[in-house]
Design a protein around this motif. Structure first.
Motif, PDB file in Angstrom:
ATOM      1  N   GLU A  64      11.910  10.195 -24.220  1.00  0.00           N
ATOM      2  CA  GLU A  64      11.677  10.697 -22.869  1.00  0.00           C
ATOM      3  C   GLU A  64      10.389  11.502 -22.775  1.00  0.00           C
ATOM      4  N   MET A  65      10.042  12.218 -23.846  1.00  0.00           N
ATOM      5  CA  MET A  65       8.864  13.079 -23.845  1.00  0.00           C
ATOM      6  C   MET A  65       7.589  12.351 -24.278  1.00  0.00           C
ATOM      7  N   LEU A 103      14.410   1.359 -32.901  1.00  0.00           N
ATOM      8  CA  LEU A 103      15.773   0.867 -33.020  1.00  0.00           C
ATOM      9  C   LEU A 103      16.536   0.978 -31.699  1.00  0.00           C
ATOM     10  N   ARG A 104      16.095   1.881 -30.827  1.00  0.00           N
ATOM     11  CA  ARG A 104      16.773   2.076 -29.546  1.00  0.00           C
ATOM     12  C   ARG A 104      16.173   1.171 -28.478  1.00  0.00           C
ATOM     13  N   SER A 105      16.992   0.741 -27.534  1.00  0.00           N
ATOM     14  CA  SER A 105      16.483  -0.149 -26.485  1.00  0.00           C
ATOM     15  C   SER A 105      15.391   0.542 -25.674  1.00  0.00           C
ATOM     16  N   ALA A 106      15.553   1.836 -25.394  1.00  0.00           N
ATOM     17  CA  ALA A 106      14.519   2.571 -24.655  1.00  0.00           C
ATOM     18  C   ALA A 106      13.237   2.644 -25.468  1.00  0.00           C
ATOM     19  N   GLY A 107      13.377   2.832 -26.776  1.00  0.00           N
ATOM     20  CA  GLY A 107      12.203   2.865 -27.636  1.00  0.00           C
ATOM     21  C   GLY A 107      11.505   1.521 -27.698  1.00  0.00           C
ATOM     22  N   THR A 199      20.505  -4.092 -27.128  1.00  0.00           N
ATOM     23  CA  THR A 199      21.184  -3.612 -28.327  1.00  0.00           C
ATOM     24  C   THR A 199      20.532  -2.335 -28.836  1.00  0.00           C
ATOM     25  N   GLU A 200      21.357  -1.376 -29.197  1.00  0.00           N
ATOM     26  CA  GLU A 200      20.839  -0.117 -29.693  1.00  0.00           C
ATOM     27  C   GLU A 200      21.391   0.160 -31.068  1.00  0.00           C
ATOM     28  N   SER A 201      20.593   0.839 -31.856  1.00  0.00           N
ATOM     29  CA  SER A 201      21.046   1.347 -33.141  1.00  0.00           C
ATOM     30  C   SER A 201      20.579   2.782 -33.267  1.00  0.00           C
ATOM     31  N   GLY A 202      21.364   3.580 -33.913  1.00  0.00           N
ATOM     32  CA  GLY A 202      20.990   4.966 -34.154  1.00  0.00           C
ATOM     33  C   GLY A 202      21.988   5.544 -35.121  1.00  0.00           C
ATOM     34  N   GLU A 203      21.669   6.644 -35.688  1.00  0.00           N
ATOM     35  CA  GLU A 203      22.511   7.248 -36.699  1.00  0.00           C
ATOM     36  C   GLU A 203      23.668   7.963 -36.023  1.00  0.00           C
TER      37      GLU A 203
END
Length: 264
Positions: A64-65, A103-107, A199-203
């Motif tokens: 976001e930042m 790894l994130r869809s937003a990223g 699809t998202e991935s995250g810890e």
């Protein structure tokens, strides 16, 4: 204080503490974007942010930042967007952070909006094997997006990958060979309509029991989950070698000792 946060972020319990106050993450993002590259504050902030960049809450705020835009700019410019010239430390830890955020869809969406493909093409043959691994991991995530995949094909990525694979084969570099083969599979999927844009991935916080030196391996695990391959297979393609991990550990310890411990 910032150096202490970087050290705390080495362990799961420390990351829990830092992420519990999202204002700490926000302040570190501001410092990272404002301070000269490879200054004491920049090194400490980048080290901490790379460790936190697999945590969902931290990922969300970083994206976001505008941290994706910032790191793509640094990796793609020898002048580091006016902050100075990035060192190997900034390139290595910055590329690791980008791989995690992708790894994130937003990223992924942010990466697709930037000229990430050109940056990746320029770093794919970097002498540092860990930077190459991070770039390959980022490309692997982005090639799951159909629009990026089409752009990559138009830019001739297939030919570049095959050229790198031929060179790696001649050198007997099995790690690079397997990484490139993995990318070629992602670039040319059997199902041409394949896309995992959502699809998202995250810890997952409850599963965060890894220390810093294993986080690149954890990213490989996440890539494996996303691709339908086993975790062990993903690690064989994108995990760092023991020699690289040892060198990375020495580099970080030297930076902490030089930039943080003298202030105690």
């Amino acid at each position: 204080t910032l150096g202490l946060l970087a050290v705390l972020a080495c362990e799961a319990v420390g990351r829990n503490y830092v992420v519990s106050n999202i204002a700490c993450v926000e302040r570190m993002v501001e410092l990272l974007k404002a301070k000269p590259l490879d200054s004491s504050l920049h090194i400490q902030a980048l080290a901490a942010m790379q460790r936190l960049s697999l945590r969902r809450a931290a990922q969300d705020r970083m994206i976001e930042m505008g941290l994706v835009e910032w790191v793509v700019g640094v990796l793609g410019s020898s002048q580091g967007e006016g902050q100075g010239t990035p060192s190997e430390f900034s390139l290595e830890f910055g590329s690791a952070m980008l791989m995690n955020l992708a790894l994130r869809s937003a990223g992924k969406r942010k990466c697709v909006e930037q000229d990430t493909l050109t940056v990746a093409l320029n770093l794919m043959e970097h002498w540092n094997p860990q930077i190459r691994t991070h770039v390959n991991g980022t490309l692997y995530s982005l090639l799951s997006v159909s629009s990026f995949r089409m752009r990559a094909k138009s830019a001739g990525l297939d030919g570049v990958l095959r050229s790198i694979h031929a060179q790696a084969t001649s050198l007997g570099d099995e790690i690079s060979m397997r990484q490139i083969e993995y990318l070629l599979e992602q670039l040319n999927p059997q199902d041409q309509n394949q896309s995992s844009d959502g699809t998202e991935s995250g810890e997952d916080d409850e599963d965060d029991d890894e220390n810093f030196l294993e986080e690149e391996e954890l990213a490989g695990l996440l890539l494996g989950d996303r691709s339908g391959h086993s975790a062990e297979e993903a690690l064989r393609h994108f995990a760092a070698s023991a020699k690289v991990l040892e060198a990375q550990q020495r580099e970080f310890q030297a930076c902490v000792g030089k930039n943080y411990l003298p202030t105690l």
